[in-house]
Design a protein around this motif. Sequence first.
Motif, PDB file in Angstrom:
ATOM      1  N   SER A   5      -1.828 -18.777  -1.267  1.00 47.11           N
ATOM      2  CA  SER A   5      -0.899 -17.816  -0.684  1.00 47.11           C
ATOM      3  C   SER A   5      -0.650 -18.166   0.783  1.00 47.11           C
ATOM      4  N   ARG A  57       2.549  -8.931  -0.161  1.00 51.48           N
ATOM      5  CA  ARG A  57       2.247 -10.328  -0.488  1.00 51.48           C
ATOM      6  C   ARG A  57       0.871 -10.446  -1.141  1.00 51.48           C
ATOM      7  N   ARG A  58      -0.108  -9.680  -0.641  1.00 54.25           N
ATOM      8  CA  ARG A  58      -1.474  -9.785  -1.149  1.00 54.25           C
ATOM      9  C   ARG A  58      -1.641  -9.078  -2.503  1.00 54.25           C
TER      10      ARG A  58
END
Length: 291
Positions: free
Chosen positions: A259, A200-201
């Motif tokens: 995010s 995700r990062r």
Amino acid sequence: MLQPQWLRTFRTLVSVGNFTRTAERLDLTQAAVSQHVRQLETRLGTLLIRHPRKIELTPAGHALLDFAREMETAEQRLTQRLAGNEDSHGDIRLITPGSIGLAIYPRLLALQQESPGLNVHHRFAPTREVVEAVLENRFELGIVTLKPDDPCLSVTEWAREPLELVVPTGVEIHDWGDLETLGFIDHPDGQDMASRLLSRRFPGNPGISSLPRSGSTNQVSLILEPVARGLGFSVVPRHAREAFTDHQAIRVVPPPEGSTEVVDTLWLLTRAEWPLSARARRVLEYLKVSL
């Protein structure tokens, strides 16, 4: 008459699938386990088909397993009725994964200080062992991160626990190369947690397996010790980070703006066939407030 110990041995053998592990689980010799099974088979006929790496139940074996579970349920209901609605005396038995256990155990001790008649029994264990322990009635309450599918269990969502990227204080993480420079501090759930969070990062990254390992430990309370000493980074649940004592030596890398966090769901397990004891209900209420 079928001896309760024989039935307990049989239930455990079916659960773990191995005579040696059954003996270890029940603190018996392997010969004693075999003897208990022979006693049952003398009375009921062949119960098991023994294969080199597994056992298989015969129809008689399935019938006995159902009977053993019914007897266990009846015994538990009797115990609950005899115990009444007492919530300040008796055993509290809870089994959990490491990170949430670090947060729960001190709170259980605080509850025991409030009610000295309570006896706290807590165990750290992986998901498979938690499920087995609740099914076998060795622990009344269990918490897992993977939702099991067993009709004998009551499964409810209990809490949500974010994963965190933790680095030494003063270290900045801008790209994948910064992680490569630090190196990864691994732990039993480390690669799974890191894969989910880092994907995700850092979209399109070459994967956690491409990062150098700077060390590893299977003790959840020690995972962040090498991070605090500047030896690498790790990905841990928030409760594990909060339980670490040297907060000044570590830093949580926040998610990029816009995010979302990567979050694990924690599931509460109990046996489906009987209600919770008053003690267990009190524990759950206490933990929800204190956490």
